[in-house]
Each structure stands twice: as C-alpha cells, then as structure tokens.
Scaffold this motif. Structure first.
Motif, short mmCIF file in Angstrom:
data_model
loop_
_atom_site.label_atom_id
_atom_site.label_comp_id
_atom_site.label_asym_id
_atom_site.label_seq_id
_atom_site.Cartn_x
_atom_site.Cartn_y
_atom_site.Cartn_z
N PHE A 38 0.84 -1.11 -0.07
CA PHE A 38 0.05 -0.04 -0.14
C PHE A 38 0.88 1.08 -0.09
CE2 PHE A 38 -1.81 3.43 2.54
CZ PHE A 38 -3.01 3.85 1.79
N PRO A 39 1.72 1.30 0.88
CA PRO A 39 2.41 2.81 0.80
C PRO A 39 3.19 3.17 -0.58
CG PRO A 39 3.32 1.29 2.81
CD PRO A 39 2.33 0.56 2.00
N ASN A 45 0.95 6.68 -7.19
CA ASN A 45 -0.38 7.22 -7.66
C ASN A 45 -1.00 8.29 -7.19
OD1 ASN A 45 -0.99 4.71 -9.64
ND2 ASN A 45 -0.13 3.72 -7.88
N GLY A 46 -0.15 9.27 -7.02
CA GLY A 46 -0.81 10.84 -6.52
C GLY A 46 -0.47 10.98 -5.11
N GLY A 47 0.07 10.30 -4.37
CA GLY A 47 0.42 10.63 -3.08
C GLY A 47 -0.73 10.68 -2.26
N GLY A 48 -1.08 11.91 -1.57
CA GLY A 48 -2.21 12.23 -0.64
C GLY A 48 -3.53 12.37 -1.57
N ALA A 49 -3.09 12.56 -2.81
CA ALA A 49 -4.52 12.47 -3.79
C ALA A 49 -5.05 11.08 -3.79
CB ALA A 49 -4.25 13.14 -4.94
N VAL A 209 10.36 14.15 5.77
CA VAL A 209 10.95 14.19 4.24
C VAL A 209 10.17 13.00 3.62
CG1 VAL A 209 12.69 14.12 2.48
CG2 VAL A 209 13.17 15.30 4.56
N GLY A 210 9.91 11.95 4.21
CA GLY A 210 9.60 10.82 3.76
C GLY A 210 7.78 11.04 3.68
N LEU A 211 7.36 11.63 4.85
CA LEU A 211 6.07 11.78 4.86
C LEU A 211 5.55 12.89 3.85
CD1 LEU A 211 5.43 11.67 8.82
CD2 LEU A 211 4.96 9.91 7.22
N LEU A 276 -1.45 3.51 8.59
CA LEU A 276 -0.44 3.36 9.45
C LEU A 276 0.81 2.81 8.97
CD1 LEU A 276 0.02 3.90 12.66
CD2 LEU A 276 -0.42 1.42 12.89
N ALA A 277 0.64 1.84 8.08
CA ALA A 277 1.76 1.21 7.44
C ALA A 277 2.37 2.08 6.60
CB ALA A 277 1.27 0.20 6.58
N GLY A 278 1.74 3.02 5.76
CA GLY A 278 2.21 3.96 5.15
C GLY A 278 2.97 5.19 5.87
N ILE A 279 2.52 5.56 7.04
CA ILE A 279 3.51 6.52 7.72
C ILE A 279 4.77 5.88 8.21
CG2 ILE A 279 3.26 7.97 9.92
CD1 ILE A 279 0.10 7.88 9.56
N GLY A 280 4.69 4.70 8.75
CA GLY A 280 5.95 4.01 9.47
C GLY A 280 6.88 3.69 8.37
N VAL A 281 6.45 3.07 7.16
CA VAL A 281 7.19 3.03 5.94
C VAL A 281 8.00 4.05 5.43
CG1 VAL A 281 7.49 2.03 3.74
CG2 VAL A 281 6.22 0.73 5.58
N PHE A 282 7.38 5.21 5.02
CA PHE A 282 7.84 6.38 4.32
C PHE A 282 8.52 7.32 5.63
CE2 PHE A 282 5.86 5.24 0.70
CZ PHE A 282 6.54 5.78 -0.39
N ALA A 283 8.42 7.28 6.84
CA ALA A 283 9.17 7.86 7.70
C ALA A 283 10.48 7.15 7.53
CB ALA A 283 8.52 7.85 9.19
N ALA A 284 10.59 5.98 7.54
CA ALA A 284 11.80 5.23 7.60
C ALA A 284 12.71 5.67 6.18
CB ALA A 284 11.44 3.75 7.67
N LEU A 285 11.74 5.50 5.06
CA LEU A 285 12.50 5.89 3.91
C LEU A 285 12.93 7.17 3.67
CD1 LEU A 285 9.98 3.93 1.57
CD2 LEU A 285 12.23 3.43 2.04
N GLY A 286 12.14 7.94 4.57
CA GLY A 286 12.85 9.52 4.39
C GLY A 286 14.16 9.59 5.19
N PHE A 287 14.07 8.87 6.19
CA PHE A 287 15.47 8.78 7.06
C PHE A 287 16.46 8.26 6.15
CE2 PHE A 287 18.31 5.80 9.15
CZ PHE A 287 19.08 6.61 9.79
#
Length: 515
Positions: A38-39, A45-49, A209-211, A276-287
């Motif tokens: 999902f993340p 496919n458009g991020g927040g959109a 940055v990831g978020l 929730l998975a999207g937040i956790g995964v992209f916070a880590a990818l931003g790091f």
C-alpha cells in the motif's frame, strides 16, 4: 434450530463471539500486502490525492463485495463450496475454484513468513552487512538461474518447516481454540508492535521528508486511469475478498449476528492499518534518503525489495536499528501467520464439509501435502523465482477472474442477491439497499474486469519479468488454469446425503418467518 443443523454446526466449530470473528477477519485482511504494497502504491499514484480514489474503491467495491461474502457464508452455513452449492447446485464449482486458489497461495505465502522470521533474528547483528541486496539473493537465498532446483537452502527450509508446524498446530486446535484464540492474541500484538515501529520511525532524522513525499497530493493524477485501477486493485487484494476466506469465516458466526456492522469495522480497520503502514514505512524511507543524500524516489520500493533490501539498509543506519528490525520483521511474521491461517482454513473447511472428516484429520490431509510442496518448491535455490511467478499469476488470473465470475453468477444467473440482502438486513445495524445489488452486479465486476483486461494485455505483450517461457506457461498460466479446471472437477464428487439434512436454507427461512 433443528437437531440436524445444530449437530452440523457444533461439528464444524464456531467463533465464541462476534468480537472474535471481527478480530479473525481483521487478521486475515491485514497481511503482508498492507505493509509492503500500500505505501508504495499510494506514493506512485498521486500521494495524498490517492486517498480519494482509494476511499471510493473501498465504498463502491471493497465493502460491497465483503458483504456479499459475509451474506453467502452466514446464510448458508458452510465452506465456500458448500455455501455455493446450497445457494445454487450449479455454482459449487466456483467454491472449489476458490479452494484451489487458497491452496496455491498457502504454498508460497508460508515462504515469505519464513524469510521474515529469519530476518528478525538477522536484525540483531545486521547479518546482511553493507550489501542487503547481495546478501538476500546471494548468501541467504543462494538464488541461481530461474528454473526448478532441488538444492535446498537450510536457512530457508528450517524456518519454513517451523512455520508449517506452527500453522498446522493452530489449525488442528479448531475454529475457536486455534484460529479464534490466535487472532485474539496476535492482532493486538500486531497493532501494538506496528504503532511502536511508527513512533520510532517518526523520531528518525528525515522522517518528515518521507511523509511529505507520501502525502503531498498530486491532484492531476486523479485524471489518470491507471491511478483508479491501482486503487481498486489495492482495495480488492487487501480485504481478502473473492476467494473463500470471508465466506468460510462468516459461516462460523452465530445466526443472529450483525454482519453489516462487522463488515464496516473490518473494512475500515484494514484501511486504517494500511494508512499506519504508510506513515511508518515512509518515515523510515525519508530517513534513509536523508542519510544517503538522495531523493525519496530513489529509495522507495515495494514488495520483497522494501522488506528485505530497503529496510535492512535503514536498519544499518538508524540509531535504533535492531529495535526497528525486530518490530518490522516481527510485524510481518504476525500479519503473515494470521493471513496464512485464514487461507488454509478455506481448504480445510471445504475438505471437512465434503468428506465429513475430523478437524485434526482434515488439517493433516490438507496441511501436510501443502507443507511438502511448499518446502520442495520454495526451500530451494530457485524458490524466489517460483514464488514471484505463482504469486503474480494466481492473484491476477486466479483471484480476479473467480471474483468477477462469482459476482456475476450470484447476481445475474442464480438471482440470489435479493435473498442475501434481506438476510444481511435482518440483524444488520447498517441496512443495505438495492444500490448494493447494483454495485456488486454491475459496478464492481466492471471495474475488476477492466483491471483484468489491462493485466492480460500487459502480460501478453511483455512476458512477466522476462522469465523463461516454459516457467510462465507452467507455474504462471498453467497454475491459474489448473485451479479452475480442478475446481469444477471437484464439484463433480458426490456429497454425503447427511450433509444436506436440516439444510440451513430451510432453517433460515423458518427463522425469518418467526422473527
């Protein structure tokens, strides 16, 4: 309730309460795809959109189809084949088709859980070193050229055996003592572990940055057909609808239960976990992107690449690397086991109904062959290729096709949806109207058919991942066709006459007249 019906339901087993059923259904829906698919799908496919088409897909296809599965299983009180058979004799093959799909999924799904379990231990000493990709395909999986090999890899085979032993033990314990208790324990643990992972990930430098990359909306993407296809595909695959799981689970719920309210809880809980998975995964990818001095687009990926390459790289750099690794891979294991249990239960329940076998007997009759095939095909140096091909084809040309076929058959051929709607509304806290029949009879199958046609064209024009033609023909197209053919062959096998004594269809009508 007639004595025959009461005896049959006690023999099959049941969840002790609606709460346990909801936890079990959430456990089935929340699987590996929620965490690693999902993340990236949202990001691409458009991020927040993407949230807009995602919610529309949930409301117009995901939840309506979920309620169709609930209504079928809850009214006809049987496994997928038995429920279809009781609804309309000629439709039994659809149920066995779903059983075949679940057997195939169980065979390869167990391997990913085994990898995740192994990686949870690797997290303590960062066994993958500075080259997670080289370690995954080299030292760990020892992947050779695409093909079929009998060169077993002990690091894969041993945890794979343990996964199957654990799952078969849970299945042998029964519906409540096995599946119900496991769901009651594991689902709270899963949510607690993943929330902890998200909290840790949000404290990393570069998390914002990831978020930003994930949630910054690209509204122009809403005009692209591919974005809407992605939304419907994600909802459909993440809810565990269309291949017998929710039919089977619904048959284990008390007769006077609120199935529509349960469906909403399960559907929104599943979507909440994906967010929730999207937040956790992209916070880590931003790091990871910040630490590497690159853009998020250069580190974002999905599937095996996210889990077993990107996250080990994050763990290498993060100050709480070992903790992140244990939480992440531990979450994959728990989410995987609760989903695998639901998948294999579809097969066990069908075998029990058809041949009137004991719980332990059916669990062994189904589980042992599945485990042997799983270990033989996936525990070798070519297992990763076998998994990739079977997963791709059985999801797209197995699950999607049977889903469309079952919706159209129940709505237009056997005309069962008005009956199922009345059944759902009898005790449902949320009433479904004729719009529901329109959604599952026209809108949802049309959307899924559009996805299916696009997938078919893509796979014909360009062979999947460039694999050898013989592998795609046998493990891909061959497996997808085989489960269809074998499903309708299985439907020709006779039932015991006692199976239809005190038919729940008759009992349901009596209940409705007396209420």
């Amino acid at each position: 309730m007639s004595e025959a019906v009461e005896h049959s339901e006690k023999h099959r087993g049941a969840f002790s309460s609606r709460k346990v059923f909801i936890l079990a259904a959430i456990g089935s829906a929340v699987g590996l795809g929620n965490i690693w698919r999902f993340p990236y799908v949202a990001y691409e496919n458009g991020g927040g959109a993407f949230i807009l088409p995602y919610l529309i897909a949930l409301l117009t296809a995901g939840l309506p189809f979920l309620l169709l599965d609930y209504g079928l299983g809850h009214r006809y009180r049987g496994s997928a084949p038995l429920s279809f058979r009781r609804a309309a004799r000629a439709s039994e093959g659809l149920g066995w088709w779903q059983v075949g799909i679940c057997f195939v999924i169980a065979v390869y799904y167990a391997a990913v859980i085994a990898w995740a379990a192994r990686y949870a231990f690797f997290s303590f000493d960062k066994a993958w070193g500075d080259d997670p990709e080289g370690f995954l395909f080299g030292s760990y999986l020892q992947a050779g050229d695409p093909g079929i090999s009998l060169d077993f890899v002990s690091g894969v085979t041993v945890p794979l055996v343990l996964v199957w032993v654990t799952v078969l033990a849970l299945m042998a314990l029964g519906v409540q003592k096995g599946i119900g208790v496991a769901s009651t324990i594991f689902i709270p643990i899963l949510f607690a572990a993943f929330i902890a992972l998200v909290v840790v990930a949000l404290t990393l430098d570069g998390a914002s940055v990831g978020l930003d990359a994930l949630f910054t909306p690209d509204w122009s993407a809403l005009g692209e057909t591919s974005v809407w296809i992605a939304a419907y595909g994600q909802i459909f695959f993440s809810l565990s609808v269309g291949f017998g799981i929710m039919i089977t689970y619904a048959s284990y719920v008390g007769r006077r239960s609120d199935m529509t309210g349960s469906g909403l809880v399960v559907g929104f809980a599943n979507s909440g976990f994906e967010l929730l998975a999207g937040i956790g995964v992209f916070a880590a990818l931003g790091f990871m992107a910040t630490a590497s001095g690159v853009g998020v687009d250069e580190v974002a990926t999905d599937g095996l690449g996210l889990a077993f390459i990107a996250f080990p790289a994050i763990i290498n750099e993060a100050p709480a690397g070992a903790l992140i690794g244990v939480l992440f891979f531990g979450s994959l294991v728990v989410a995987g086991v609760t989903s695998l249990v639901s998948v294999i239960e579809v097969v066990i329940s069908a075998v029990r109904d058809k041949f009137e076998m004991s719980r332990v007997g059916a669990s062994m009759a189904v589980g042992v062959p599945a485990a042997v095939i799983s270990i033989t095909l996936l525990g070798t140096t070519t297992g990763v290729y076998v998994l990739d091909i079977i997963d791709h084809f059985i999801n797209r040309f197995g699950i999607l096709v049977v889903a469309v076929a079952s919706m159209l058959a129940l709505v237009w051929v056997f005309r069962k949806t008005s009956l199922l709607r009345e059944h759902l509304n009898r005790d449902g806290s949320v009433q479904v109207g004729r719009w529901w029949e329109l959604l599952i009879g026209v809108f949802a199958p049309a959307a899924l058919t559009f996805i299916l046609v696009n997938e078919f064209i893509d796979n014909i024009q360009e062979p999947y991942e460039g694999y050898p033609t013989w592998m795609l023909a046998t493990l891909g197209w061959g497996v997808a066709v085989a489960v269809l053919v074998l499903g309708f062959v299985a439907a020709r096998l006779p039932w015991r006459e006692s199976t239809f004594l005190g038919d729940p269809e008759i009992q349901a009508r009596q209940d409705e007249r007396s209420s």
